[in-house]
Design an enzyme around this catalytic site. Structure first.
Site, short mmCIF file in Angstrom:
data_model
loop_
_atom_site.label_atom_id
_atom_site.label_comp_id
_atom_site.label_asym_id
_atom_site.label_seq_id
_atom_site.Cartn_x
_atom_site.Cartn_y
_atom_site.Cartn_z
N LYS A 1 49.00 27.58 39.01
CA LYS A 1 47.92 28.53 38.66
C LYS A 1 48.32 30.00 38.98
O LYS A 1 48.47 30.34 40.02
CB LYS A 1 46.74 28.27 39.63
CG LYS A 1 45.43 28.47 38.78
CD LYS A 1 44.36 29.20 39.73
CE LYS A 1 44.51 30.58 40.34
NZ LYS A 1 44.40 31.80 39.39
N GLU B 1 52.31 31.67 52.46
CA GLU B 1 53.06 33.14 52.07
C GLU B 1 51.98 34.18 51.95
O GLU B 1 51.56 34.41 50.68
CB GLU B 1 54.27 33.07 51.01
CG GLU B 1 55.10 31.74 50.90
CD GLU B 1 55.97 31.75 49.55
OE1 GLU B 1 55.71 32.27 48.88
OE2 GLU B 1 56.88 30.91 49.80
N CYS C 1 54.27 42.37 49.65
CA CYS C 1 53.76 41.86 50.86
C CYS C 1 54.63 42.14 51.89
O CYS C 1 53.83 42.40 53.10
CB CYS C 1 53.95 40.36 50.66
SG CYS C 1 55.56 39.66 50.14
N GLU D 1 45.95 44.70 55.46
CA GLU D 1 46.85 45.06 54.56
C GLU D 1 46.06 45.89 53.44
O GLU D 1 44.92 45.83 52.80
CB GLU D 1 47.12 43.69 53.88
CG GLU D 1 48.40 43.88 53.02
CD GLU D 1 48.58 42.36 52.36
OE1 GLU D 1 47.85 41.86 52.02
OE2 GLU D 1 49.69 42.23 52.23
P1 NAD Z 1 44.88 36.87 46.24
O1 NAD Z 1 44.73 35.95 47.31
O2 NAD Z 1 43.68 37.63 45.62
O3 NAD Z 1 45.13 35.60 45.14
C1 NAD Z 1 46.13 34.89 45.00
C2 NAD Z 1 46.16 33.89 44.16
O4 NAD Z 1 45.09 32.83 44.81
C3 NAD Z 1 45.56 34.02 42.45
O5 NAD Z 1 46.20 33.30 41.69
C4 NAD Z 1 44.07 33.81 42.68
O6 NAD Z 1 43.35 33.48 41.50
C5 NAD Z 1 44.07 32.61 43.67
N1 NAD Z 1 42.95 32.25 44.47
C6 NAD Z 1 41.74 33.31 44.78
N2 NAD Z 1 40.95 32.54 45.49
C7 NAD Z 1 41.10 31.44 45.39
C8 NAD Z 1 40.45 29.89 45.91
N3 NAD Z 1 39.40 30.20 46.33
N4 NAD Z 1 41.23 28.83 45.72
C9 NAD Z 1 42.43 28.80 45.08
N5 NAD Z 1 43.03 29.78 44.47
C10 NAD Z 1 42.55 30.99 44.40
O7 NAD Z 1 46.18 37.31 46.32
P2 NAD Z 1 46.32 38.94 45.10
O8 NAD Z 1 45.69 39.89 45.35
O9 NAD Z 1 46.92 38.21 43.84
O10 NAD Z 1 47.91 39.04 45.64
C11 NAD Z 1 48.17 40.08 46.85
C12 NAD Z 1 48.23 39.39 47.95
O11 NAD Z 1 49.57 38.49 48.21
C13 NAD Z 1 48.88 40.29 49.12
O12 NAD Z 1 48.05 39.92 50.44
C14 NAD Z 1 50.16 40.10 49.43
O13 NAD Z 1 50.76 40.32 50.76
C15 NAD Z 1 50.18 38.53 48.96
N6 NAD Z 1 51.71 38.26 48.89
C16 NAD Z 1 52.56 37.43 49.67
C17 NAD Z 1 53.68 37.14 49.49
C18 NAD Z 1 54.80 36.62 50.51
O14 NAD Z 1 55.74 35.94 50.10
N7 NAD Z 1 54.24 36.50 51.65
C19 NAD Z 1 54.44 37.76 48.21
C20 NAD Z 1 53.75 38.41 47.54
C21 NAD Z 1 52.24 38.62 47.58
#
Ligand code: NAD
Length: 503
Positions: free
Chosen positions: A184, A259, A293, A394
């Site tokens: 997804k 992650e 991240c 963050e």
């Molecule tokens: P997000 O948490 O808003 O969304 C990530 C994914 O989760 C999206 O596909 C979203 O549609 C899905 N999602 C949201 N709510 C959900 C739910 N209730 N159930 C299931 N899926 C759901 O994150 P974002 O804004 O897309 O990305 C930024 C974040 O990602 C930052 O916090 C960043 O640090 C983190 N990130 C971490 C890493 C790592 O390796 N640690 C790498 C890249 C990004």
């Protein structure tokens, strides 16, 4: 080859289930926006729980299908390698697709596209190295061994900041090990995952081995993370969403790899070459407009060089070119979504209210050419303190807080004074001090005299609120396989049936 996704602009695209694009059951499509203009540029399908159920059923059927289940590990490895070759052949198109979708810099994507195909090659090599152990037990005429097997259907939930790289890091090993997958992607950047799914079929993987259901978190993501047919979730995204997904997954006792976000420290000692350390801080927090991240968003500088360091950092920040992501001389493109821009502005405002000082940036660029896009100037906030909200949470934008420190003890308290534990950087020529830092810092990655130096050959991941589980290296073989213990008694002896055989 012209694939569906290469002709994406102005069109609509379905879900990728069982090897082909299909319309969502609800018939609902949602626009994806171009961050440079704020205009819609294609529409993706909004998958619901029925669509998710169909994708999981397809992945489960593929798992049971002899075409996949009985494929030799060598042939599986060849398919993963072939997929890497196709990614390389389509590298330019994939890079441009990602840039258009989430505003990433073309030069950053070119760098990613040099590594991503190689990483398929690396993980392809794991296919025939998945081995168990023979265990010496204190019973004669008994053979006790572990089989290492694929887990089943892995659910992958991907963020918008580096979707192709994030997906590859888990997809390639998952496939090499023999799992099947439902992805997804983010509702803000789904194009590259859909493009990759097409290449999976072209590479020769059986239909259903990789499925992609697009849609938002509240509907599609929730349906996937509550589905009982998933063996494990890999989630890359924010800590708040991670908590919710782990709770959903717990309902089916499905394990997760998390992650999550970060608030990583960059520590500068006074024995360094200041320009090099400044360059490292800039790369840590302003690359990808801070939407990484591992962003080194809290910078602690030893007091004797604090003023000189800030001056050099501000001067370097003023030379950063904010511009269209596909122009060669651009350093910082737009933020990927309008909400992200609003969030960055809010954090900077809260920082100044709490007493931080804007030494560079702190506003949208004044260039009228950029007025329609979601751009923000790289921003240095001095007089920052760990208690300030922008130093605790963050931001995921081009904002760094800078503060001085006097002693190593104080520095460790500052650096570890965060709920997160993803990455960290230290700049010093003193190896003893660098190693003390590496041992005491609570972070999954420690960079010494470098930052954002990534490798798919090493395991990395978070501590504390930055998550658990590891991507990269041989560690992923353990993440995406399970052990089964097999015991053979070849003694022909008759045992007492009412007593456990411990000897
Ligand atoms: P997000 O948490 O808003 O969304 C990530 C994914 O989760 C999206 O596909 C979203 O549609 C899905 N999602 C949201 N709510 C959900 C739910 N209730 N159930 C299931 N899926 C759901 O994150 P974002 O804004 O897309 O990305 C930024 C974040 O990602 C930052 O916090 C960043 O640090 C983190 N990130 C971490 C890493 C790592 O390796 N640690 C790498 C890249 C990004």
């Amino acid at each position: 080859m012209k694939t569906t996704v290469q002709t994406l602009a102005g069109s609509r695209i379905g879900l990728f289930i069982d090897g082909r694009f299909v319309a969502p059951r609800s018939g609902t499509y949602v626009p994806s926006y171009d961050p440079t203009t704020g205009e819609p540029w294609y529409e993706f399908a909004q998958g619901d729980s029925d669509d998710v159920a169909e994708a999981v059923a397809s992945a489960r059927a593929a798992l049971a299908d002899p075409a996949w289940r009985r494929m030799t590990q060598t042939d599986r490895g060849k398919l993963v390698r072939r997929l890497g070759d196709l990614v390389l052949e389509n590298a330019d198109a994939l890079a441009r697709l990602e840039c258009r979708d989430n505003g990433k810099l073309l030069k950053e994507m070119r760098a990613q596209m040099r590594a991503i195909p190689d990483s398929y090659l690396y993980f392809a090599g794991m296919a025939d190295k998945l081995q168990g152990d023979t265990i010496p037990v204190n019973k004669l005429d008994t053979l006790n061994f572990n089989l290492r097997e694929p887990l089943g259907v892995v659910g992958m939930i991907i963020p918008w900041n580096s979707p192709l790289m994030m997906l590859t890091g888990t997809l390639a090993p998952c496939l090499a090990i023999g799992n099947t997958v439902v992805v997804k992607p983010s509702e803000h950047a789904a194009a590259s995952s859909l493009a990759l799914a097409e290449l999976v079929i072209e590479a020769g993987f059986p239909p259903g081995v990789v499925n992609v259901v697009t849609g938002d978190g509240a509907t599609t993501g929730e349906a996937l993370t509550r589905h009982p047919g998933i063996a494990k979730y890999v989630f890359t995204g924010s800590t708040a969403t991670g908590r919710r997904i782990a709770a959903n997954a717990a309902g089916n006792l499905a394990p997760c790899q998390m992650e999550l976000g970060g608030k990583s420290p960059q520590v500068i000692f006074s024995d360094v070459d200041i320009d090099r350390a400044v360059n490292g801080v800039v790369s840590g927090v302003f690359a990808a407009a801070g939407q990484t991240c591992v962003a080194g968003s809290r910078c602690f500088v030893e007091r004797p060089i604090y003023d000189r360091f800030v001056e050099a950092l501000v001067a370097r920040t003023h030379r950063i070119k904010v511009g269209h992501p596909q122009e060669e001389d651009t350093d910082i493109g737009p933020l990927a979504l309008a909400a992200q821009l609003a969030k960055v502005e809010d954090y900077v405002a809260s920082g100044t209210r709490e007493g931080a000082r804007v030494a560079a940036g702190g506003r949208r660029p004044q260039d009228p050419e950029l007025a329609r896009g979601w751009y923000y100037e790289p921003t240095v906030l001095t007089e920052a303190r760990n208690e300030m909200r922008f130093m605790r949470e963050e931001i995921f934008g081009p904002v760094v807080g800078v503060a001085p420190f006097d002693t190593e003890e104080e520095m460790v308290a500052l650096a570890n004074g965060t709920d997160y534990g993803l990455a960290s950087g230290v700049w010093t020529r003193d190896i003893d001090r660098a190693m003390r830092f590496a041992r005491t810092i609570e972070a999954g990655t420690v960079w010494i005299n470098t930052y954002r130096s990534a490798a798919y050959m090493s395991a990395n991941g978070g501590m504390k609120n930055s998550g658990y589980g590891r991507r990269g290296g041989f560690e992923v073989m353990r993440e995406f396989s399970r052990l089964k213990n097999v015991v053979i008694d070849y003694s022909s002896a008759m045992q007492d049936p009412f007593v456990i055989r411990l000897r």
